[in-house]
Design an enzyme around this catalytic site. Structure first.
Site, PDB file in Angstrom:
ATOM      1  N   ASP A   1     -28.612 -26.242  13.359  1.00 23.06           N
ATOM      2  CA  ASP A   1     -27.280 -25.872  12.864  1.00 23.06           C
ATOM      3  C   ASP A   1     -27.463 -24.728  11.883  1.00 23.06           C
ATOM      4  OD1 ASP A   1     -24.421 -26.061  12.141  1.00 23.06           O
ATOM      5  OD2 ASP A   1     -24.564 -28.070  12.975  1.00 23.06           O
TER       6      ASP A   1
ATOM      7  N   GLU B   1     -16.576 -26.261  17.204  1.00 21.12           N
ATOM      8  CA  GLU B   1     -16.165 -25.307  16.174  1.00 21.12           C
ATOM      9  C   GLU B   1     -16.690 -23.893  16.451  1.00 21.12           C
ATOM     10  OE1 GLU B   1     -15.700 -28.357  12.391  1.00 21.12           O
ATOM     11  OE2 GLU B   1     -17.644 -27.431  12.734  1.00 21.12           O
TER      12      GLU B   1
ATOM     13  N   HIS C   1     -22.210 -22.400  15.467  1.00 17.28           N
ATOM     14  CA  HIS C   1     -23.106 -23.090  14.523  1.00 17.28           C
ATOM     15  C   HIS C   1     -24.542 -22.641  14.758  1.00 17.28           C
ATOM     16  CE1 HIS C   1     -20.502 -25.730  12.252  1.00 17.28           C
ATOM     17  NE2 HIS C   1     -19.905 -26.132  13.376  1.00 17.28           N
TER      18      HIS C   1
END
Length: 775
Positions: free
Chosen positions: A200, A340, A275
């Site tokens: 991440d 996201e 990410h």
């Protein structure tokens, strides 16, 4: 003597002895408890039938028992008999149930575990260990314990095939020893999946031989652990990156084997397409801008940087990475993230725009879908399956993809309707980085509020699915994101005992689940965790003051707590309760505005701060109400009833009395039951810009009589500005001139998106509301 006669004699001997308590978690499908117990001693053997696979389970059990008991626990092939624990692997048993099913029978002088598959034998061993004194989980020898196993018969199998726990090691790196302990806890709870979030924005944690900079550069960030996570200081010129770490491929193989020995599948997660900013600290050419970034030492918002979908180099990199990942992880599934993914860079990138044109795609959402489908084809060519967060639905779901639904139940519902398999992990039930008790008494968490009782109430199969569709719900998992969890002790505290509650929700039959019964068994389970020297939360000691609308329409108040057996003292005059205040023994009938306070004392000492609520009686209290759009499951409160239950929210939006709408308006209708004069309507709102919560842009109040059209409408704007700092509550009021109406409507318009100056600029803004008071 025949075997049948021998069993009969053993049963008779059981009936002559005292019955020992059985406190198992998860609760088995069937438990028949009998008087008596089997006392293990230095000469007790572990015998097995079923070849090498059964031998492996027998050696595992012997390893678990030798240290705490200090007995030799000889392992040998043989038949059940006196002073033996028998592990029987019989393929015929599998024909009766699934491969994780087992039976366990304890007589006066022996115990027998039978299964048709090694998975089932191992689950039966976990139940057998829980039947023994809690000291069996000690990592050191324990003296003075009678190693008795209560006589019983158990038949058992799980309700769901996917019962998992997730751990994020990107935000904070956790050592190998803790990863193994985490796996032990998963096994102890008869769960079977470890979802390992390895990459991440805040760190890359897996060694990839072909790309050494991923561990030389992307695994490390500057140390900002003494600063707030959401606002760390950027790296200074030349400042070394010293905080982080990674797992070597040798360590990963060791952990994967450790899990396999415990019949747990490790699912690796390699994030894409978003990410991924930590990758661009090492390989910036894989992004749309080509700009070299630093590994984020804290908050990753705004999270704009993303793998460039227009470059073939991107897919060469990802396929090479996944090839090494698949060589380490034999799991059927490979998790590719997909959550996201901000598409701002794609919109401005000529190569991405060209890719959209060349592939005949409509927009960036379809580009993401194309990206995911391409990765799925690669994984399928290697005999693997793709799983990703529910955002992979956007733009069209890859043909064989499995969806992990985290933003609520909707994504999982839609995927199941389309015939895709689903793992449910909605934030409102399964995010264990959220607060689990009063934030004033808890370590800082990322937000949210997910109590132990809430987790226990988790039902993975949403209403509205057909029988065929519901079979696509594989199960669920608990997610432990670690932005605010820096070390193993804190991780244990956040995961336990919520992992325990989730384990039962996923294993035990729905009709057998009972909160009070579970909570009584949990006290025995705490003793096991104590022996393991695991840090865990004792749960909330807060007294929740909740409305209780009783039959006939009378309004009552219930005082609820997660702690059974502890008396709750209360007052109704606004004074703080003492140990001599009245004890709660059932719902309190209230018929006027009342200030209620309640608390738990332990040994005369206040356990947590006093709970305090004022019940406001007004024209809409307890009346029927309807919402056009449901609030977010993450901040659902008591749904629409939260707006007409007479209770207002506190200065914390996580208190369960506020309800939140992400990017959506509040549209409410209240039925007063009959026409009556209305003089004033007040709706309460909350703002905390740091949590992306803003006041509504405007609020419209509408009055409608029975069978008529609107007779009055007033629009007001909050006085609080978007720049206001900290937590702000504001009542917005409309005044009317005694207008008769039956229906009250409130439309609070969400400001839509976070403003340009905000760290979440362009993302959906939250709107929070509490009581709508009608006078």
């Amino acid at each position: 003597m025949s075997a049948g006669c021998a069993v009969m004699l053993l049963l008779v001997s059981c009936h002559r002895r005292e019955t020992l308590p059985v406190q198992l978690i998860p609760a088995p499908v069937s438990l028949e408890q009998r008087p008596g117990s089997f006392a293990c001693g230095p000469g007790t053997q572990i015998i097995y039938q079923g070849g090498a696979e059964a031998l492996g389970e027998a050696e595992y059990l012997a390893t678990c028992l030798r240290i705490p008991t200090a007995y030799p626990w000889e392992v040998a092939e043989g038949a059940p008999g006196k002073d033996r624990i028998a592990l029987l692997l019989d393929p015929g048993f599998r024909d009766m149930s699934g491969q994780e099913s087992y039976s366990l029978e304890v007589f006066g002088s022996q115990a027998v575990v039978m299964a048709g598959h090694p998975d089932g034998l191992f689950r039966g061993i976990q139940t057998l260990l829980q039947l023994m004194p809690p000291e069996v989980f000690s990592p050191e020898p324990v003296q003075g314990v009678e190693w008795k196993i209560p006589c019983c018969r158990i038949t058992d199998q799980p309700r769901f095939s996917w019962r998992g726990m997730h751990l994020d090691v990107s935000r904070h790196f956790f050592p190998v020893d803790f990863i193994k302990r985490y796996i032990d806890l998963i096994a102890m709870h008869r769960m079977n999946v470890f979802h390992w979030h390895l990459t991440d924005d805040n760190g890359w944690r897996i060694e990839i031989k072909k790309y050494p900079l991923l561990t030389e550069v992307s695994a490390w960030r500057v140390d900002r652990e003494d600063e707030p996570w959401r606002s760390p200081t950027p790296p200074k010129p030349g400042e070394p990156a010293t905080y982080g770490g990674f797992y070597t491929q040798e360590e990963i193989r060791e952990i994967v084997q450790y899990a396999a020995d415990r019949h747990i599948t490790v699912i690796p997660e390699i994030e894409m397409p978003g990410h991924t900013s930590e990758v661009f600290a090492a390989y910036p050419e894989l992004s749309c801008t080509g700009k070299k970034l630093y590994v984020q030492p804290g908050s990753y918002w705004p999270n704009n940087d993303i793998f460039c979908a227009g470059k073939e180099e991107t897919f060469e990199f990802l396929e090479n990475v996944l090839t090494e990942v698949m060589a380490l992880f034999p799991s059927e599934y490979i998790h590719i993230g997909g959550d996201e993914a901000d598409k701002t860079r794609w919109k401005a990138c000529p190569l991405c725009r060209k890719r959209i044109l060349d592939e005949g795609l409509a927009d960036e959402d379809e580009l993401q879908s194309w990206f995911i489908k391409r990765m799925e084809m690669f994984l399928q060519s290697k005999g693997r399956k793709l799983i990703g967060w529910d955002e992979i639905l956007e733009g069209g779901l890859a043909p064989e993809a499995t969806v992990m639904s985290w933003r609520g139940f909707e994504g999982g519902f839609e995927a199941a309707r389309q015939g895709h398999d689903v793992v449910m992990c909605p934030t409102s039930y399964c995010y264990f980085d959220y607060y689990q008790a009063d934030p004033d008494f808890e370590p800082e968490a990322i937000g949210g509020f997910t109590t132990l009782k809430k987790v226990y109430s988790f039902e993975p199969v949403p209403e509205g699915l057909s029988g065929t569709e519901s079979r696509h719900i594989l199960g669920g998992q608990g997610n432990v994101w670690t932005e605010f969890i820096p070390n193993p002790e804190h991780a244990g505290y956040m995961a336990l005992p919520r992992m325990t509650a989730l384990a039962e929700a996923l294993w035990s039959p729905k009709e057998l689940r009972n909160w009070d019964n579970f909570r009584s068994r949990l006290d025995a389970h705490f003793k096991r965790l104590d022996q393991m020297k695991v840090n865990y939360s004792k749960g909330s000691w807060k007294v929740d003051i909740r409305p209780d609308i009783q039959p006939g329409g009378s309004y009552g108040i219930s005082l609820e707590t997660e702690q059974p057996g502890y008396p709750v003292h209360y007052t109704l005059d606004g004074s703080d309760p003492t140990t001599t205040s009245p004890l709660y023994d059932g719902p309190l009938t209230i018929d006027t505005t009342t200030a209620i306070k309640a608390v738990i004392f332990v040994d005369g000492f206040l356990k947590e701060k006093v709970s305090s609520k004022t019940v406001h009686f007004h024209l809409a209290t307890g009346k029927r109400a309807f919402l056009k759009t449901e609030p977010s499951e993450r901040y659902f409160g008591n749904g629409v009833n939260s707006l007409v239950d007479g209770m207002t929210g506190s200065g914390s939006f996580r208190d369960g009395y506020w309800i939140g709408f992400e990017g959506k308006d509040l549209e409410l209708e209240i039925d007063l039951g009959t026409d009556m004069p209305v003089q004033e309507i007040t709706a309460g709102f909350f703002q905390q810009t740091g949590a992306w919560i803003f006041m509504p842009a405007e609020v419209t109040f509408i009055l409608v009589p029975s069978g008529g059209d609107t007779v009055a409408s007033v629009t007001e704007k909050p006085e609080t500005t978007t720049e206001a700092i900290g937590a702000v509550t504001e009542p917005v009021t409309a005044v009317f001139d005694n207008i008769h109406a039956r229906f009250v409507r409130v439309h609070a318009r969400n400001m839509g998106a976070c403003p340009s100056w905000h760290e979440g600029a362009g993302n959906p803004a939250w709107l929070f509301a509490d009581e709508v008071i009608v006078r």
